[in-house]
Design an enzyme around this catalytic site. Structure first.
Site, mmCIF file in Angstrom:
data_model
loop_
_atom_site.group_PDB
_atom_site.id
_atom_site.type_symbol
_atom_site.label_atom_id
_atom_site.label_comp_id
_atom_site.label_asym_id
_atom_site.label_seq_id
_atom_site.Cartn_x
_atom_site.Cartn_y
_atom_site.Cartn_z
ATOM 1 N N ASN A 174 0.846 -1.192 0.000
ATOM 2 C CA ASN A 174 0.000 0.000 0.000
ATOM 3 C C ASN A 174 0.884 1.246 0.000
ATOM 4 O O ASN A 174 2.111 1.146 -0.059
ATOM 5 C CB ASN A 174 -0.950 -0.017 1.207
ATOM 6 C CG ASN A 174 -0.198 -0.166 2.517
ATOM 7 O OD1 ASN A 174 0.544 0.709 2.928
ATOM 8 N ND2 ASN A 174 -0.396 -1.309 3.178
ATOM 9 N N ASP A 243 -4.439 -6.712 4.822
ATOM 10 C CA ASP A 243 -5.519 -7.592 5.273
ATOM 11 C C ASP A 243 -5.503 -8.933 4.534
ATOM 12 O O ASP A 243 -6.027 -9.925 5.042
ATOM 13 C CB ASP A 243 -6.876 -6.922 5.044
ATOM 14 C CG ASP A 243 -7.063 -5.695 5.919
ATOM 15 O OD1 ASP A 243 -6.620 -5.727 7.081
ATOM 16 O OD2 ASP A 243 -7.627 -4.703 5.426
ATOM 17 N N LYS A 253 9.294 -16.122 -11.421
ATOM 18 C CA LYS A 253 8.512 -14.990 -11.889
ATOM 19 C C LYS A 253 7.325 -15.463 -12.720
ATOM 20 O O LYS A 253 7.464 -16.316 -13.595
ATOM 21 C CB LYS A 253 9.398 -14.064 -12.728
ATOM 22 C CG LYS A 253 8.655 -12.883 -13.326
ATOM 23 C CD LYS A 253 9.551 -12.056 -14.226
ATOM 24 C CE LYS A 253 8.758 -10.932 -14.904
ATOM 25 N NZ LYS A 253 9.595 -10.140 -15.820
ATOM 26 N N PHE A 287 -5.326 2.441 14.646
ATOM 27 C CA PHE A 287 -5.527 3.472 13.624
ATOM 28 C C PHE A 287 -6.563 2.969 12.633
ATOM 29 O O PHE A 287 -6.665 1.767 12.377
ATOM 30 C CB PHE A 287 -4.221 3.785 12.902
ATOM 31 C CG PHE A 287 -3.436 4.912 13.525
ATOM 32 C CD1 PHE A 287 -3.253 6.107 12.848
ATOM 33 C CD2 PHE A 287 -2.887 4.775 14.789
ATOM 34 C CE1 PHE A 287 -2.538 7.152 13.417
ATOM 35 C CE2 PHE A 287 -2.165 5.808 15.366
ATOM 36 C CZ PHE A 287 -1.992 6.999 14.675
ATOM 37 N N LYS A 301 -14.706 -0.792 15.039
ATOM 38 C CA LYS A 301 -13.389 -1.382 15.272
ATOM 39 C C LYS A 301 -13.002 -1.293 16.735
ATOM 40 O O LYS A 301 -12.457 -2.243 17.312
ATOM 41 C CB LYS A 301 -12.349 -0.653 14.402
ATOM 42 C CG LYS A 301 -10.933 -1.188 14.528
ATOM 43 C CD LYS A 301 -9.996 -0.485 13.540
ATOM 44 C CE LYS A 301 -8.597 -1.080 13.600
ATOM 45 N NZ LYS A 301 -7.695 -0.476 12.581
ATOM 46 N N LYS A 305 -12.585 -5.018 18.669
ATOM 47 C CA LYS A 305 -11.227 -5.465 18.995
ATOM 48 C C LYS A 305 -10.801 -5.102 20.416
ATOM 49 O O LYS A 305 -9.643 -5.262 20.773
ATOM 50 C CB LYS A 305 -10.244 -4.901 17.972
ATOM 51 C CG LYS A 305 -10.589 -5.365 16.552
ATOM 52 C CD LYS A 305 -9.553 -4.970 15.530
ATOM 53 C CE LYS A 305 -9.953 -5.478 14.146
ATOM 54 N NZ LYS A 305 -8.920 -5.189 13.111
#
Length: 362
Positions: A174, A243, A253, A287, A301, A305
């Site tokens: 990301n 995730d 490859k 976060f 969240k 959690k």
């Protein structure tokens, strides 16, 4: 003077202890006389100070001798309130007696800033060069810039992206740069915490005064966090952990072919989902980066959690998100929400730590 001169001691061309005094005057110019916690020419010193020392000064200091004005002030310090840096010839530095003196000073709470290696003023090559100015400044700021309201608190911070291998060439990742997590680690260290920074691949320099734990994949981050959780007081999960990961990693490859390519993926381990239900004394701060329904998704969240706090931001808000030096965040807690204005990530980091301290004190 009893101090050996700059040539024989290898002070990079600078003479004796006078460079140490120049550094002191520069610090006083930056922070003011009061910033040192009360410097008195006639008496001792009650605040943190940096001093450059020769081998002679180190020996005198560790034995408690007060035969110089510098020694009078150093011996008047409480342990742990002085940063010392030194420069001398490699042979002098590596002498077992000098090493014993340095070890003794550290045992009594003095911070000894290591010298650097290179060409010395006497043309020898080796360790003993004066540390770079930016290194000294970082130590000075660490000592005097902030109150140590996190002293003794063990803080773990995660930062940056994870990389999930697809084949030997490619991976899924990301846009995280790690800037927010690194700012948190630095702020916590400046405030006296024992900081462990667990981070993915970034282009950022290491954060001084922290334990650096580099990882690559989500699984590695999971293992790094969970293995340290029992000895952690505060965990701040600022990393952008994947995730999903490819179900299999190709040995070679993957070659281009006609038509589309489908990549089967599987869930990675949920770090906060694993440790949240089994926390004891730990404060957990997660976060949440969203593009819509920020408060609703982040509140879910928090509850799911078993977190104490979520720092949420919206990627679509100007000045928030990846790769910038600012952020716009909202604190989500069991008490409700609090939105902060656009701030630098350094200021956001301090605001997060302030909120954590306030909540831990309840």
């Amino acid at each position: 003077k009893r101090q050996a001169n700059g040539y024989s001691n290898g002070f990079n061309g600078w003479g004796g202890d006078w460079m140490g005094w120049i550094v002191l005057f520069l610090i006083f110019g930056m922070f003011g006389w009061g910033g040192m916690g009360g410097f008195g020419w006639g008496g001792g010193m009650s605040g943190a100070s940096p001093y450059m020392t020769s081998a002679v000064t180190q020996a005198d200091l560790q034995r408690g001798f007060d035969n110089q004005s510098v020694m009078n002030k150093l011996n008047g310090l409480e342990s742990g309130l002085c940063d010392g840096f030194y420069a001398m010839n490699t042979g002098m530095l590596e002498n077992p007696i000098t090493q014993d003196n340095l070890a003794t000073l550290e045992r009594y709470g003095f911070t000894v800033i290591p010298s650097e290696s290179g060409v010395l003023a006497c043309k020898d090559v080796g360790s003993g060069r004066l540390p770079k100015e930016e290194v000294l400044l970082e130590h000075i700021l660490h000592t005097i810039a902030r109150p140590k309201d996190l002293a003794g608190v063990r803080v773990a911070v995660t930062a940056g992206p994870t990389q999930e291998a697809l084949d030997p060439v490619r991976y899924l990742t990301n846009h995280s740069t790690g800037k927010m997590g690194y700012a948190l680690a630095r702020a916590a260290a400046m405030r006296g915490a024992e900081v462990t920074l667990i981070h993915g691949q970034t282009a950022l320099p290491p954060v001084k005064f922290t334990t650096d734990v580099p990882v690559t994949s989500a699984q590695q981050m999971y293992e790094a966090v969970t293995s340290r959780f029992d000895t952690t007081d505060v965990l701040i999960m600022a990393a952008a952990v994947a995730d999903y990961r490819p179900t299999t990693v190709a040995d070679d490859k993957i070659k281009k072919k006609e038509g589309d390519l489908s990549i089967p993926v599987e869930r990675t381990e949920d770090i906060l989902g694993t440790i949240g239900p089994r926390k004891t004394h730990q404060f957990l701060c997660g976060f949440s980066m969203e593009t819509r329904d920020l408060v609703e998704n982040s509140s879910a969240k928090l509850a799911k959690k078993n977190l104490d706090m979520v720092v949420a931001n919206n990627l679509k808000v100007a000045g928030a998100g990846f790769g910038v030096d600012t952020n716009v965040v909202t604190f989500i807690t069991p008490d409700g929400t609090r939105e902060l204005p656009l701030m630098s990530k350094a200021d956001v980091a301090d605001a997060i730590l302030d909120e954590i301290l306030r909540r831990r004190a309840k």
